[in-house]
Design a protein around this motif. Structure first.
Motif, PDB file in Angstrom:
ATOM      1  N   VAL A 370       0.842  -1.207   0.000  1.00  0.00           N
ATOM      2  CA  VAL A 370       0.000   0.000   0.000  1.00  0.00           C
ATOM      3  C   VAL A 370       0.873   1.251   0.000  1.00  0.00           C
ATOM      4  CG1 VAL A 370      -1.682   1.343   1.335  1.00  0.00           C
ATOM      5  CG2 VAL A 370      -1.993  -1.122   1.054  1.00  0.00           C
ATOM      6  N   LEU A 371       1.948   1.242   0.785  1.00  0.00           N
ATOM      7  CA  LEU A 371       2.847   2.404   0.805  1.00  0.00           C
ATOM      8  C   LEU A 371       3.495   2.612  -0.561  1.00  0.00           C
ATOM      9  CD1 LEU A 371       4.577   2.060   4.304  1.00  0.00           C
ATOM     10  CD2 LEU A 371       2.637   3.488   3.654  1.00  0.00           C
ATOM     11  N   GLU A 372       3.854   1.524  -1.234  1.00  0.00           N
ATOM     12  CA  GLU A 372       4.419   1.652  -2.590  1.00  0.00           C
ATOM     13  C   GLU A 372       3.386   2.216  -3.560  1.00  0.00           C
ATOM     14  OE1 GLU A 372       7.838  -1.857  -2.518  1.00  0.00           O
ATOM     15  OE2 GLU A 372       5.802  -2.336  -3.173  1.00  0.00           O
ATOM     16  N   PHE A 373       2.129   1.848  -3.380  1.00  0.00           N
ATOM     17  CA  PHE A 373       1.056   2.432  -4.198  1.00  0.00           C
ATOM     18  C   PHE A 373       0.992   3.943  -3.991  1.00  0.00           C
ATOM     19  CE2 PHE A 373      -3.319   4.061  -3.779  1.00  0.00           C
ATOM     20  CZ  PHE A 373      -3.733   4.022  -5.115  1.00  0.00           C
ATOM     21  N   GLU A 382       4.218  10.729  -1.232  1.00  0.00           N
ATOM     22  CA  GLU A 382       5.636  10.339  -1.200  1.00  0.00           C
ATOM     23  C   GLU A 382       6.407  11.256  -0.259  1.00  0.00           C
ATOM     24  OE1 GLU A 382       9.033  11.871  -3.977  1.00  0.00           O
ATOM     25  OE2 GLU A 382       7.758  10.469  -5.089  1.00  0.00           O
ATOM     26  N   ARG A 383       6.153  12.563  -0.384  1.00  0.00           N
ATOM     27  CA  ARG A 383       6.837  13.532   0.469  1.00  0.00           C
ATOM     28  C   ARG A 383       6.400  13.384   1.925  1.00  0.00           C
ATOM     29  NH1 ARG A 383       6.029  17.440  -2.585  1.00  0.00           N
ATOM     30  NH2 ARG A 383       4.150  18.336  -1.655  1.00  0.00           N
ATOM     31  N   ARG A 384       5.106  13.125   2.143  1.00  0.00           N
ATOM     32  CA  ARG A 384       4.603  12.984   3.507  1.00  0.00           C
ATOM     33  C   ARG A 384       5.202  11.751   4.186  1.00  0.00           C
ATOM     34  NH1 ARG A 384       0.896  15.119   6.740  1.00  0.00           N
ATOM     35  NH2 ARG A 384      -0.272  13.814   8.194  1.00  0.00           N
ATOM     36  N   LEU A 385       5.284  10.645   3.443  1.00  0.00           N
ATOM     37  CA  LEU A 385       5.876   9.427   4.001  1.00  0.00           C
ATOM     38  C   LEU A 385       7.348   9.640   4.318  1.00  0.00           C
ATOM     39  CD1 LEU A 385       5.449   6.449   4.737  1.00  0.00           C
ATOM     40  CD2 LEU A 385       6.047   5.856   2.382  1.00  0.00           C
ATOM     41  N   LEU A 408      13.262   3.861   0.960  1.00  0.00           N
ATOM     42  CA  LEU A 408      14.154   3.293   1.977  1.00  0.00           C
ATOM     43  C   LEU A 408      13.373   2.945   3.240  1.00  0.00           C
ATOM     44  CD1 LEU A 408      17.008   2.583   2.944  1.00  0.00           C
ATOM     45  CD2 LEU A 408      17.307   4.983   3.611  1.00  0.00           C
ATOM     46  N   PHE A 409      12.398   3.778   3.598  1.00  0.00           N
ATOM     47  CA  PHE A 409      11.557   3.508   4.764  1.00  0.00           C
ATOM     48  C   PHE A 409      10.757   2.216   4.559  1.00  0.00           C
ATOM     49  CE2 PHE A 409       7.501   4.618   7.181  1.00  0.00           C
ATOM     50  CZ  PHE A 409       8.026   4.239   8.412  1.00  0.00           C
ATOM     51  N   VAL A 410      10.225   2.023   3.360  1.00  0.00           N
ATOM     52  CA  VAL A 410       9.479   0.794   3.066  1.00  0.00           C
ATOM     53  C   VAL A 410      10.390  -0.423   3.184  1.00  0.00           C
ATOM     54  CG1 VAL A 410       8.192  -0.466   1.287  1.00  0.00           C
ATOM     55  CG2 VAL A 410       7.801   1.981   1.598  1.00  0.00           C
ATOM     56  N   GLU A 411      11.628  -0.289   2.725  1.00  0.00           N
ATOM     57  CA  GLU A 411      12.581  -1.399   2.844  1.00  0.00           C
ATOM     58  C   GLU A 411      12.922  -1.669   4.311  1.00  0.00           C
ATOM     59  OE1 GLU A 411      13.503  -3.552   0.507  1.00  0.00           O
ATOM     60  OE2 GLU A 411      11.979  -2.448  -0.619  1.00  0.00           O
ATOM     61  N   LYS A 412      12.996  -0.615   5.127  1.00  0.00           N
ATOM     62  CA  LYS A 412      13.227  -0.800   6.567  1.00  0.00           C
ATOM     63  C   LYS A 412      12.082  -1.599   7.196  1.00  0.00           C
ATOM     64  CE  LYS A 412      17.013   1.676   7.661  1.00  0.00           C
ATOM     65  NZ  LYS A 412      18.146   1.176   8.495  1.00  0.00           N
ATOM     66  N   ILE A 413      10.860  -1.312   6.759  1.00  0.00           N
ATOM     67  CA  ILE A 413       9.698  -2.057   7.270  1.00  0.00           C
ATOM     68  C   ILE A 413       9.804  -3.522   6.863  1.00  0.00           C
ATOM     69  CG2 ILE A 413       7.189  -2.322   7.074  1.00  0.00           C
ATOM     70  CD1 ILE A 413       7.049   0.748   6.695  1.00  0.00           C
TER      71      ILE A 413
END
Length: 489
Positions: A370-373, A382-385, A408-413
């Motif tokens: 969902v975050l990638e979407f 994108e900026r808010r995340l 990078l944040f999504v990869e950390k998750i």
């Protein structure tokens, strides 16, 4: 006396003077009420204008807007700013469970119904609570029939015991399923009607006219945030769907956060519930309707999860980390109360109902997709995340831009989920699995379109204030990504 009044000299006539003072006070009170009544239509009109203005502006500027979705989203934006959302008083620390009897006495309770499940009883987690009640000579009854993804029958059984035993208060002792069951037992006590009629928003305590009995929540997991949230989720056995009930009146008065209760929590439950808390924080922040209080709690909760979840996973007896995770769950609960959840929960609820996937793991599977979407489809999101990830001190700003920071944040998750052994696909039930049914249910839950339009239930079902509109095809694509390899219709 009348002559003295005309002359401006009333003299001292005590009983008449007192009567006149009372009359003046009554006049003042009446004037105050009249002024308030005159202001109410203006305040309502102003709120309505703001709502319609925001809706029109969003509809004009967003390429993916859907009018009813935008209207409901902005309705929630108004609600979280106008409604007085309560927060429980927190009783923290090792051994806090022993203070439950004291807390009940302060609430003037004499016989609580303790709502729990058989696993809690078997592991002896309830013993300290029962001992404190015994020492205080306080009668009590126990309902231990709560099931995972609690169905309507659990609520009905608990309600029957409450009535039969003459209880006057509720103590929810367990995880999210226990909390939600206790909330809906309280709803039945306050405003008796069939459970499906509570679905939607503000359908339970009727703006305070039907208050729930005194309610204490004792979480035995660190993740659901049910001890502070205004929502409850119950399974309707008739169609195996999830009913989301939202009301200000179902928030407990007291939350007991005792890390001692979760020292022996299995690793899988530690991981699942912690990832649930993380999802709450991220979704609430991303929705955009979140108040400043909700956003602050979302950032704080995310920082705590990344700093402490792995510690509790590898060392369950780490009291400091366990206490921090209880705080993270509480703060994430405050965040969703002030900002709500989104597509991740809409899809995860269907996976829980149809595949019996633990809720936290279902959220963890869906969250990165969902975050990638959001990153692919909306530069503002994108900026808010990216801003959120930096504020939570999970990543540092990438020189190459906000997209790389967000990715990078999504990869950390994903890395956190992998270290915690979280599955990436569901285990399908026997028989055929209908992807389109899961997608349709998730879309209806997220967009508030489960009921026919122009009905009361459709109006009360606000859905989730998701920050970007996801099409049916985009939702189906995400659902397929969390299924094991195979051909599905």
């Amino acid at each position: 006396y009348q002559r003295r009044v005309r002359d401006g000299s009333r003299g001292d006539i005590p009983h008449l003077t007192l009567a006149r003072q009372q009359q003046q006070h009554m006049s003042t009170d009446t004037n105050w009420l009249l002024r308030l009544m005159r202001l109410m239509p203006k305040a309502f009109g102003a709120a309505l204008l703001i709502l319609l203005g925001r809706t029109a502006l969003t509809a004009l500027t967003s390429q993916n807007s859907r009018f009813i979705w935008v209207l409901k989203r902005n309705l929630l934006w108004v609600f979280v700013r106008l409604l007085p959302i309560p927060t429980p008083r927190v009783v923290p620390g090792v051994g806090a469970t022993a203070k439950i009897a004291e807390s009940l006495n302060k609430l003037h309770c004499r016989k609580p119904l303790i709502v729990t499940d058989k696993v809690i009883i078997q592991h002896g987690l309830l013993d300290t609570c029962l001992s404190s009640l015994k020492e205080s000579a306080m009668a009590h009854s126990v309902f231990d029939g709560v099931l995972p993804d609690p169905p309507i029958k659990c609520v009905e059984e608990g309600y029957a015991i409450y009535q039969k035993e003459g209880c006057d208060s509720l103590v929810a002792f367990g995880g999210g399923s226990v909390m939600d069951t206790a909330k809906m037992i309280g709803a039945k006590i306050a405003n008796p009607k069939p459970l499906p009629e509570y679905e939607g928003i503000l359908t339970i305590n009727m703006a305070g006219l039907r208050p729930l009995p005194p309610f204490i929540a004792v979480p035995t997991t660190a993740g659901t945030g049910s001890e502070v949230s205004i929502g409850a989720v119950i399974t309707n056995e008739a169609d195996n769907s999830k009913m989301v009930c939202i009301d200000l009146g179902i928030v407990p008065q007291i939350a007991v956060l005792d890390p001692e209760l979760i020292f022996k929590l299995p690793k899988s439950i530690t991981a699942a519930t912690g990832l649930d808390a993380l999802t709450h924080a991220i979704e609430a922040y991303m929705n955009g309707i979140c108040t400043s209080r909700g956003s602050t709690n979302a950032v704080s909760a995310t920082t705590k999860v990344f700093n402490n979840l792995v510690r509790t996973y590898h060392d369950g007896n780490d009291a400091e980390a366990r206490q921090e995770m209880l705080r993270a769950a509480f703060e994430a609960g405050v965040a969703i109360t002030n900002g709500h959840v989104g597509y991740v929960h809409a899809i995860a609820h269907q996976l829980g109902a149809l595949c019996h996937t633990p809720h936290g793991f279902a959220c963890a599977m869906v969250l990165p997709h969902v975050l990638e979407f959001y990153i692919r489809n909306d530069q503002k999101l994108e900026r808010r995340l990216s801003e959120f990830a930096i504020a939570a001190q999970v990543v540092s700003a990438c020189r190459s831009g906000t997209q790389d920071t967000a990715e990078l944040f999504v990869e950390k998750i994903r890395g956190l989920c992998q270290e915690l052994g979280a599955p990436t696909t569901v285990v399908l039930p026997p028989g055929k699995f209908d992807v389109k049914e899961v997608t349709a249910r998730a879309m209806a839950e997220a967009h508030g379109s489960k009921h026919p339009i122009f009905t009361v239930k459709h109006i009360l079902d606000t859905g989730y204030p998701v920050p970007a509109y996801m099409s049916y095809a985009q939702c189906e694509e995400i659902v397929r990504k969390v299924l094991p390899p195979g051909n599905y219709k």
